[in-house]
Design a protein around this motif. Structure first.
Motif, PDB file in Angstrom:
ATOM      1  N   GLY A 114     -52.205  10.789  29.998  1.00  0.00           N
ATOM      2  CA  GLY A 114     -50.583  10.614  29.910  1.00  0.00           C
ATOM      3  C   GLY A 114     -50.136  12.122  29.220  1.00  0.00           C
ATOM      4  O   GLY A 114     -50.520  13.113  29.438  1.00  0.00           O
ATOM      5  N   ARG A 115     -49.180  11.945  28.843  1.00  0.00           N
ATOM      6  CA  ARG A 115     -48.190  13.199  28.499  1.00  0.00           C
ATOM      7  C   ARG A 115     -48.634  13.727  27.331  1.00  0.00           C
ATOM      8  O   ARG A 115     -48.088  12.783  26.904  1.00  0.00           O
ATOM      9  N   GLU A 116     -48.193  14.596  26.592  1.00  0.00           N
ATOM     10  CA  GLU A 116     -48.875  15.030  25.478  1.00  0.00           C
ATOM     11  C   GLU A 116     -47.657  14.237  24.452  1.00  0.00           C
ATOM     12  O   GLU A 116     -47.025  15.234  24.993  1.00  0.00           O
ATOM     13  N   PRO A 117     -48.167  14.012  23.281  1.00  0.00           N
ATOM     14  CA  PRO A 117     -46.674  13.724  22.203  1.00  0.00           C
ATOM     15  C   PRO A 117     -46.187  14.690  22.319  1.00  0.00           C
ATOM     16  O   PRO A 117     -46.342  16.388  21.836  1.00  0.00           O
ATOM     17  N   ASP A 118     -45.103  15.334  21.662  1.00  0.00           N
ATOM     18  CA  ASP A 118     -44.958  16.085  21.369  1.00  0.00           C
ATOM     19  C   ASP A 118     -45.517  16.569  19.208  1.00  0.00           C
ATOM     20  O   ASP A 118     -45.685  17.455  19.092  1.00  0.00           O
ATOM     21  N   ILE A 119     -45.571  14.938  18.422  1.00  0.00           N
ATOM     22  CA  ILE A 119     -46.563  15.093  17.120  1.00  0.00           C
ATOM     23  C   ILE A 119     -47.416  13.989  17.151  1.00  0.00           C
ATOM     24  O   ILE A 119     -46.710  12.662  17.968  1.00  0.00           O
ATOM     25  N   SER A 120     -48.341  14.076  17.027  1.00  0.00           N
ATOM     26  CA  SER A 120     -48.696  12.457  16.252  1.00  0.00           C
ATOM     27  C   SER A 120     -48.971  12.571  15.499  1.00  0.00           C
ATOM     28  O   SER A 120     -49.209  13.810  14.164  1.00  0.00           O
ATOM     29  N   VAL A 121     -48.745  10.983  13.888  1.00  0.00           N
ATOM     30  CA  VAL A 121     -48.746  11.339  13.024  1.00  0.00           C
ATOM     31  C   VAL A 121     -49.902   9.776  13.306  1.00  0.00           C
ATOM     32  O   VAL A 121     -49.702   9.104  13.669  1.00  0.00           O
ATOM     33  N   LYS A 122     -50.256   9.625  11.797  1.00  0.00           N
ATOM     34  CA  LYS A 122     -51.155   8.609  11.040  1.00  0.00           C
ATOM     35  C   LYS A 122     -50.400   7.606  10.419  1.00  0.00           C
ATOM     36  O   LYS A 122     -50.629   6.266  10.906  1.00  0.00           O
ATOM     37  N   THR A 178     -40.752  12.825  21.710  1.00  0.00           N
ATOM     38  CA  THR A 178     -41.920  12.098  21.429  1.00  0.00           C
ATOM     39  C   THR A 178     -42.975  11.640  20.033  1.00  0.00           C
ATOM     40  O   THR A 178     -43.220  13.040  19.522  1.00  0.00           O
ATOM     41  N   ALA A 179     -43.216  10.918  19.096  1.00  0.00           N
ATOM     42  CA  ALA A 179     -44.005  10.693  18.230  1.00  0.00           C
ATOM     43  C   ALA A 179     -44.635   9.429  18.428  1.00  0.00           C
ATOM     44  O   ALA A 179     -44.569   8.607  18.522  1.00  0.00           O
ATOM     45  N   PHE A 180     -46.130   9.985  18.604  1.00  0.00           N
ATOM     46  CA  PHE A 180     -47.539   8.518  18.457  1.00  0.00           C
ATOM     47  C   PHE A 180     -47.471   8.600  17.737  1.00  0.00           C
ATOM     48  O   PHE A 180     -48.264   9.381  17.009  1.00  0.00           O
ATOM     49  N   VAL A 181     -47.987   7.051  16.361  1.00  0.00           N
ATOM     50  CA  VAL A 181     -48.617   6.706  15.558  1.00  0.00           C
ATOM     51  C   VAL A 181     -49.931   6.187  16.199  1.00  0.00           C
ATOM     52  O   VAL A 181     -50.406   5.398  17.020  1.00  0.00           O
ATOM     53  N   GLU A 182     -50.456   6.728  15.200  1.00  0.00           N
ATOM     54  CA  GLU A 182     -52.137   6.663  15.706  1.00  0.00           C
ATOM     55  C   GLU A 182     -52.440   5.961  14.711  1.00  0.00           C
ATOM     56  O   GLU A 182     -52.893   5.282  13.658  1.00  0.00           O
ATOM     57  N   ARG A 183     -52.161   3.844  15.034  1.00  0.00           N
ATOM     58  CA  ARG A 183     -52.357   2.466  14.213  1.00  0.00           C
ATOM     59  C   ARG A 183     -53.981   2.739  14.429  1.00  0.00           C
ATOM     60  O   ARG A 183     -53.975   2.898  15.688  1.00  0.00           O
ATOM     61  N   GLU A 238     -45.958   9.612   7.152  1.00  0.00           N
ATOM     62  CA  GLU A 238     -46.400  11.843   7.873  1.00  0.00           C
ATOM     63  C   GLU A 238     -45.421  11.827   8.529  1.00  0.00           C
ATOM     64  O   GLU A 238     -44.549  12.348   8.824  1.00  0.00           O
ATOM     65  N   LEU A 239     -44.423  10.572   9.857  1.00  0.00           N
ATOM     66  CA  LEU A 239     -43.297  11.118  10.537  1.00  0.00           C
ATOM     67  C   LEU A 239     -42.518  11.110   9.820  1.00  0.00           C
ATOM     68  O   LEU A 239     -41.432  12.032   9.713  1.00  0.00           O
ATOM     69  N   THR A 240     -42.211  10.246   8.745  1.00  0.00           N
ATOM     70  CA  THR A 240     -40.971  10.500   7.741  1.00  0.00           C
ATOM     71  C   THR A 240     -40.892  11.666   6.739  1.00  0.00           C
ATOM     72  O   THR A 240     -39.855  12.533   6.754  1.00  0.00           O
TER      73      THR A 240
END
Length: 228
Positions: A208-216, A194-199, A220-222
């Motif tokens: 909740g369950r922690e995402p594998d990565i968190s990106v702005k 999972t990746a959480f996008v920090e909109r 950044e995800l790409t």
């Protein structure tokens, strides 16, 4: 914590994650006496009653539930709206939402590098296809999946399991990208990466369950995916 493996398929949530909901929020605020503070109440009511439908064995599409939620929030403020009026307030803005500035370029880069891209949304199939086409990003997706045929909403596990089955991959081979903590938690619960996008204004559910990565953002995800 980093991604464990390069995902075979990247699943994207649509509303807010990829599409800028500003004009929808403006339409909702306008229907509620120009009170922008009530827009999050409307969205929470929409999500709440989508899960009420699931828990009680019923199903209405997201537009219907969104209209019903608008009628309910309006009623709480002494504003009378019919279902028809509420539906008209939502339908136009929901199908013509522009993408966030980082979305198109990111999708192009990922597609060019051979990543399989899937849109996975609670919107109806017709509405979802309209949204992606009007946003100019439909061509970059290998598959467009609505929960409509399952008659159950994210974050129920059946949605993610069906999405994995359709693409014929294991959970660990799929990456769910979302700006909603509940979506990340649902995908993580079935074993997906999972990746959480920090909109703006968005944060993970603290319980909740922690995402594998968190990106702005998706840039950044790409960059993260292309560097793997």
């Amino acid at each position: 914590m980093p991604l464990l493996t390069v995902p075979s398929v990247v699943y994207f949530d649509v509303n807010e994650t990829m599409l800028d909901m500003s004009q929808v929020k403006s339409a909702i605020a306008d229907a509620l006496g120009n009170n922008e503070d009530l827009v999050p109440v409307w969205f929470s009511t929409l999500l709440h009653h989508s899960l009420v439908d699931c828990a009680s064995g019923g199903f209405h599409n997201f537009t219907e539930i969104g209209a019903a939620a608008l009628v309910m929030v309006a009623h709480s403020q002494g504003i009378q709206l019919s279902m028809e009026e509420a539906t008209n307030k939502i339908t136009g803005p929901m199908t013509s939402i522009p993408p966030h500035a980082d979305v198109k370029e990111s999708l192009i880069k990922l597609a060019e590098k051979g990543f399989v891209l899937v849109a996975l949304s609670n919107s109806s199939q017709h509405g979802l296809e309209q949204q992606l086409a009007n946003a100019g990003i439909a061509p970059y997706f290998n598959s467009v999946m609505s929960v409509e045929h399952l008659r159950i909403y994210k974050p129920y596990p059946q949605v993610y399991e069906a999405a994995l089955k359709k693409m014929k991959i294991s959970a660990q081979q799929g990456l769910m990208v979302a700006a909603h903590g509940w979506d990340v938690t649902g995908a993580k619960a079935v074993g997906m990466q999972t990746a959480f996008v920090e909109r703006p204004g968005k944060m993970m559910y603290p319980l909740g369950r922690e995402p594998d990565i968190s990106v702005k953002d998706l840039n950044e995800l790409t960059a993260t995916l292309l560097a793997m």
